[in-house]
Design an enzyme around this catalytic site. Structure first.
Site, PDB file in Angstrom:
ATOM      1  CB  SER A   8       4.767   5.546   4.203  1.00  0.00           C
ATOM      2  OG  SER A   8       5.186   6.301   4.964  1.00  0.00           O
TER       3      SER A   8
ATOM      4  CG  ASP B  90      -2.997   3.488   6.879  1.00  0.00           C
ATOM      5  OD1 ASP B  90      -3.197   2.799   5.790  1.00  0.00           O
ATOM      6  OD2 ASP B  90      -3.795   4.637   7.127  1.00  0.00           O
TER       7      ASP B  90
ATOM      8  CG  ASN C 199      -1.763   1.203   1.307  1.00  0.00           C
ATOM      9  OD1 ASN C 199      -2.337   1.648   0.307  1.00  0.00           O
ATOM     10  ND2 ASN C 199      -2.010   1.847   2.512  1.00  0.00           N
TER      11      ASN C 199
ATOM     12  CG  HIS D  55      -0.970   6.353   4.489  1.00  0.00           C
ATOM     13  ND1 HIS D  55      -2.416   6.558   4.571  1.00  0.00           N
ATOM     14  CD2 HIS D  55      -0.699   7.247   5.399  1.00  0.00           C
ATOM     15  CE1 HIS D  55      -2.845   7.164   5.387  1.00  0.00           C
ATOM     16  NE2 HIS D  55      -1.909   7.697   5.931  1.00  0.00           N
TER      17      HIS D  55
HETATM   18  C1  GAR Z   1      -2.541   8.598  -3.155  1.00  0.00           C
HETATM   19  O1  GAR Z   1      -2.171   9.970  -2.642  1.00  0.00           O
HETATM   20  C2  GAR Z   1      -2.555   7.704  -2.104  1.00  0.00           C
HETATM   21  O2  GAR Z   1      -1.319   7.844  -1.416  1.00  0.00           O
HETATM   22  C3  GAR Z   1      -3.710   7.845  -1.470  1.00  0.00           C
HETATM   23  O3  GAR Z   1      -4.692   8.076  -2.159  1.00  0.00           O
HETATM   24  C4  GAR Z   1      -4.113   8.720  -3.427  1.00  0.00           C
HETATM   25  C5  GAR Z   1      -4.483   8.170  -4.729  1.00  0.00           C
HETATM   26  O4  GAR Z   1      -4.135   9.108  -5.758  1.00  0.00           O
HETATM   27  N1  GAR Z   1      -3.941   6.709  -0.569  1.00  0.00           N
HETATM   28  C6  GAR Z   1      -4.505   6.578   0.712  1.00  0.00           C
HETATM   29  O5  GAR Z   1      -4.804   7.724   1.203  1.00  0.00           O
HETATM   30  C7  GAR Z   1      -4.746   5.301   1.297  1.00  0.00           C
HETATM   31  N2  GAR Z   1      -5.046   5.456   2.597  1.00  0.00           N
HETATM   32  P1  GAR Z   1      -4.044   8.294  -7.089  1.00  0.00           P
HETATM   33  O6  GAR Z   1      -5.603   7.621  -7.447  1.00  0.00           O
HETATM   34  O7  GAR Z   1      -3.807   9.401  -8.147  1.00  0.00           O
HETATM   35  O8  GAR Z   1      -3.082   7.224  -7.432  1.00  0.00           O
END
Ligand code: GAR
Length: 210
Positions: free
Chosen positions: A132, A141, A103, A105
């Protein structure tokens, strides 16, 4: 070759970075829990199979996770990548993929698990922020962090500017970690310990943004 499935819910910029990285593994499919996720378009443009499994069609988290498990097995998946996948997974599902699910985060874990990380960093006045990549465990997480992208928060940063800067780092760090997994430089051992390039991973590998 490692078969990769990417699970998404939204825009899919991390999926795009993985597609563009020409990984030594193969992205065999993309699963979205939202039918209108732009990530699905990105997958189609890259000729990657897609599957929509809408969580609202299922009466329980277990039933939803079982449907995903079936799809992942049908695609013969070795590695599951969560890339902006905004559903909490059941412990049963996570255990099935122990050591084979990553994952990303948007915070420097263990700080700021959960949502609204950029706002919380600004509220606290932190100097450092970032992203991370970790192996997924049943606690949200909380799996061991493999790598982090680190940036310095500027006085004029906003939620939007931090989101954009963290995204840039994510697009650098995530493909690198996935590639380490694919070429076996990153190994999750049966005792849950991680090694990187034949050395025990004792702290996250850091990438910095100027
Ligand atoms: C990213 O910033 C990722 O870190 C976050 O969602 C976004 C997805 O962006 N994930 C979380 O918050 C998970 N807990 P994307 O759809 O443009 O890849």
């Amino acid at each position: 070759m490692i078969n990769i499935a990417v699970l998404v819910s939204g825009s899919g910029s991390n999926l795009q970075a993985l597609i563009d990285a020409n990984l030594s593994g193969k992205i065999v499919g993309v699963v979205s829990n939202r039918p209108n996720a732009y990530a699905l378009e990105r997958a189609k443009q890259a000729n990657i199979q897609t599957c929509v499994i809408e969580h609202k069609d299922f009466s329980s988290r277990e039933a939803f996770d079982n449907a995903m498990q079936q799809q992942l097995r049908a695609w013969n998946v070795d590695l599951v990548i969560l890339a902006g996948f905004m559903r909490i997974l059941t412990a049963d599902f996570v255990v099935k993929w122990e050591g084979r699910m990553l994952n990303i985060h948007p915070s420097l874990l263990p700080s700021y698990k959960g949502m609204h990380t950029h706002q919380r960093v600004l509220n606290t006045g932190d100097v450092w922020h970032g992203c991370s990549v970790h192996f997924v465990t049943a606690q949200l997480d909380a799996g061991q962090t493999i790598a982090q992208g680190v940036l310095q928060v500027n006085r004029n940063d906003t939620v939007e500017s931090l989101a954009a800067r963290v995204h840039q780092l994510e697009h650098l760090v995530y493909p690198q970690v996935v590639e380490w997994f694919c070429n076996q430089q990153l190994i999750y051992q049966s005792n849950g310990k991680i090694s990187h390039k034949n050395k025990p991973l004792t702290r996250p590998i850091q990438f910095c943004q100027m």
